[in-house]
Design an enzyme around this catalytic site. Structure first.
Site, PDB file in Angstrom:
ATOM      1  N   THR A 142       0.825  -1.214   0.000  1.00  0.00           N
ATOM      2  CA  THR A 142       0.000   0.000   0.000  1.00  0.00           C
ATOM      3  C   THR A 142       0.856   1.258   0.000  1.00  0.00           C
ATOM      4  O   THR A 142       1.978   1.247   0.526  1.00  0.00           O
ATOM      5  CB  THR A 142      -0.905  -0.006   1.257  1.00  0.00           C
ATOM      6  OG1 THR A 142      -1.446   1.298   1.436  1.00  0.00           O
ATOM      7  CG2 THR A 142      -0.137  -0.345   2.522  1.00  0.00           C
ATOM      8  N   ASP A 143       0.298   2.339  -0.533  1.00  0.00           N
ATOM      9  CA  ASP A 143       1.012   3.627  -0.487  1.00  0.00           C
ATOM     10  C   ASP A 143       1.120   4.151   0.940  1.00  0.00           C
ATOM     11  O   ASP A 143       1.911   5.058   1.207  1.00  0.00           O
ATOM     12  CB  ASP A 143       0.317   4.664  -1.396  1.00  0.00           C
ATOM     13  CG  ASP A 143      -1.124   4.971  -0.997  1.00  0.00           C
ATOM     14  OD1 ASP A 143      -1.672   4.315  -0.084  1.00  0.00           O
ATOM     15  OD2 ASP A 143      -1.717   5.886  -1.607  1.00  0.00           O
ATOM     16  N   GLU A 144       0.337   3.564   1.863  1.00  0.00           N
ATOM     17  CA  GLU A 144       0.351   4.079   3.238  1.00  0.00           C
ATOM     18  C   GLU A 144       1.696   3.864   3.921  1.00  0.00           C
ATOM     19  O   GLU A 144       1.993   4.508   4.924  1.00  0.00           O
ATOM     20  CB  GLU A 144      -0.796   3.460   4.046  1.00  0.00           C
ATOM     21  CG  GLU A 144      -2.135   3.796   3.412  1.00  0.00           C
ATOM     22  CD  GLU A 144      -3.344   3.492   4.268  1.00  0.00           C
ATOM     23  OE1 GLU A 144      -3.243   3.505   5.493  1.00  0.00           O
ATOM     24  OE2 GLU A 144      -4.421   3.246   3.679  1.00  0.00           O
ATOM     25  N   TYR A 180      -1.429  -0.310  11.112  1.00  0.00           N
ATOM     26  CA  TYR A 180      -1.643  -0.994   9.822  1.00  0.00           C
ATOM     27  C   TYR A 180      -0.478  -0.738   8.878  1.00  0.00           C
ATOM     28  O   TYR A 180       0.150  -1.670   8.366  1.00  0.00           O
ATOM     29  CB  TYR A 180      -2.952  -0.531   9.183  1.00  0.00           C
ATOM     30  CG  TYR A 180      -3.056  -0.873   7.708  1.00  0.00           C
ATOM     31  CD1 TYR A 180      -3.097  -2.196   7.264  1.00  0.00           C
ATOM     32  CD2 TYR A 180      -3.084   0.145   6.740  1.00  0.00           C
ATOM     33  CE1 TYR A 180      -3.175  -2.505   5.911  1.00  0.00           C
ATOM     34  CE2 TYR A 180      -3.168  -0.156   5.388  1.00  0.00           C
ATOM     35  CZ  TYR A 180      -3.210  -1.482   4.976  1.00  0.00           C
ATOM     36  OH  TYR A 180      -3.276  -1.787   3.637  1.00  0.00           O
ATOM     37  N   LYS A 240       2.488  -3.237   7.303  1.00  0.00           N
ATOM     38  CA  LYS A 240       2.700  -3.452   5.857  1.00  0.00           C
ATOM     39  C   LYS A 240       4.130  -3.060   5.475  1.00  0.00           C
ATOM     40  O   LYS A 240       4.773  -3.736   4.665  1.00  0.00           O
ATOM     41  CB  LYS A 240       1.692  -2.646   5.035  1.00  0.00           C
ATOM     42  CG  LYS A 240       0.247  -3.092   5.145  1.00  0.00           C
ATOM     43  CD  LYS A 240      -0.030  -4.478   4.584  1.00  0.00           C
ATOM     44  CE  LYS A 240       0.036  -4.540   3.079  1.00  0.00           C
ATOM     45  NZ  LYS A 240      -0.395  -5.865   2.552  1.00  0.00           N
TER      46      LYS A 240
END
Ligand code: NAD
Ligand code: TYD
Length: 342
Positions: free
Chosen positions: A126-128, A151, A155
């Site tokens: 994810t870009d997060e 989260y 990741k």
């Protein structure tokens, strides 16, 4: 050519869309869907594939090495790893399960893939993991990781383990990092399906903080196309960003949904902000466009119209989810945030 692929998390939102996409594009591939069926896993999403001899579902935990070993031992041509705990709000109240599934689960799969010489392993990320942007700038693949939520931290940890497997063992791995997805089969705890379904039920639409946090939206089918291109043609050891260049403040998304459904803006209810809420995400997808000729098919307006229509036509799908255990979660989560929400 025939290939045998393991897809993890295939009963979730992106995983089920990916399985449909692959089954349609490569009908000769054997697809093995490994999913634990947590609250987010739903076999209804895959009903259309029941009876397809090249599709098989197995219920299991990505962290359970003993259980997984026989599936790897029979020989796999590749793995696409999507299984994860995926909701930021849940990671704030229960971070340990995110460490368990997202970090330890990924390491278990990596170790087995190496042991059984799986020729390609793609980690869907994810870009997060890049953290939060100010008003300007974009996430490129070289931006240092700076995750802010449990989260995104889990990741990012998994991504580092995947890259470590490449650098240390020469393991043939790849990573994709995607912006916020929308489309059919998304669990109604995430912004877009939550707002559509609440609006249809004339329930309050809980907007966090000032509603001006920005997300960069991508239709899930365009994400699936990106995963397909990277899996088949990407360079091992590399990271590829996937993003639609569709930046919108949350409040604009909520208003768009209200308008499309002919509802009243009085449903909008500002609630207490998410702790540590990332302000803005925006992806630079130049690398995948240049190297692999990825190009999104859905412009945002059309993609949203089709998506809203899907939730209108599939009300039983989300109503079933929203009754039952999810209802208790929803009360707990939004009860705590209470400002004017009821
Ligand atoms: P989701 O929550 O809808 O689905 C996750 C799936 O994983 C569920 O079917 C669940 O049952 C399964 N699962 C959870 N724990 C498991 C375990 N221990 N073993 C086996 N299966 C397990 O998530 P999603 O939105 O489809 O996201 C899929 C992947 O894409 C995730 O890795 C997520 O981090 C990533 N991603 C999502 C988005 C997004 O906007 N949704 C954006 C970028 C990246
Ligand atoms: P979400 O769908 O949870 O995705 P992520 O946090 O991974 O980006 O949330 C998208 C944005 O919408 C995020 O800025 C938080 C906000 N949001 C709300 O304002 N209200 C809600 O009820 C939810 C679920 C999210």
């Amino acid at each position: 050519m025939k290939k045998r692929l393991l897809i993890t998390g295939g009963a979730g939102f992106i995983g089920s869309n990916l399985i449909h996409y692959l089954a349609n594009k490569y009908p000769q591939y054997e697809l093995l869907n490994l999913d634990l069926l947590t609250y987010a896993g739903n076999l209804e999403n895959l009903k259309a594939l029941e009876g397809n001899p090249n599709y098989r579902f197995v219920k299991g935990d990505v962290g359970d090495r003993q259980f997984l070993e026989p599936y790897f031992a029979t020989g796999l041509d590749g793995g696409i790893h999507l299984a994860a705990e995926s909701h930021v709000d849940r990671s704030i109240t229960q971070p340990d399960i995110f460490v368990q599934t997202n970090i330890l689960g990924t390491q278990a799969l990596l170790d087995l893939a190496r042991k059984y010489k799986v020729p390609r392993f793609l980690q869907v990320s994810t870009d997060e993991v890049y953290g939060s942007l100010g008003e300007t700038g974009y996430f490129s693949e070289t931006k240092p990781l700076a995750p802010n939520s449990p989260y995104s931290a889990s990741k990012a940890s998994a991504d580092l383990l995947v890259l470590a497997a490449y650098h240390t063992f020469g393991q043939p791995v790849l990573i994709t990092r995607c912006s916020n997805n929308y489309g059919p089969f998304q669990f109604p705890e995430k912004l877009i399906p939550l707002m559509i379904s609440n609006a249809l039920e004339e329930k309050p639409l809980p907007v966090y903080g000032d509603g001006l946090n920005v997300r960069d939206w991508l239709h899930v089918k365009d994400h699936c196309q990106g995963i397909d291109l990277v899996f088949h043609g990407g360079r091992v050891g590399e990271v590829y960003n996937i993003g639609g260049n569709n930046e919108y403040p949350n409040i604009d998304i909520v208003k768009l949904i209200i308008k499309a459904l002919g509802k009243s803006e009085s449903l909008i209810t500002y609630v207490k902000d998410r702790p540590g809420h990332d302000r803005r995400y925006a992806i630079d997808a130049t690398k995948i466009k240049k190297e692999l000729a990825w190009a999104p098919e859905y412009d945002f307006e059309r993609g949203m119209a089709i998506t809203i229509n899907w939730y209108l036509e599939n009300q039983v799908w989300w109503q079933t989810i929203k009754s039952g255990a999810y209802q208790q979660y929803y009360q707990k989560m939004y009860g705590q945030r209470e400002r004017s929400f009821s």
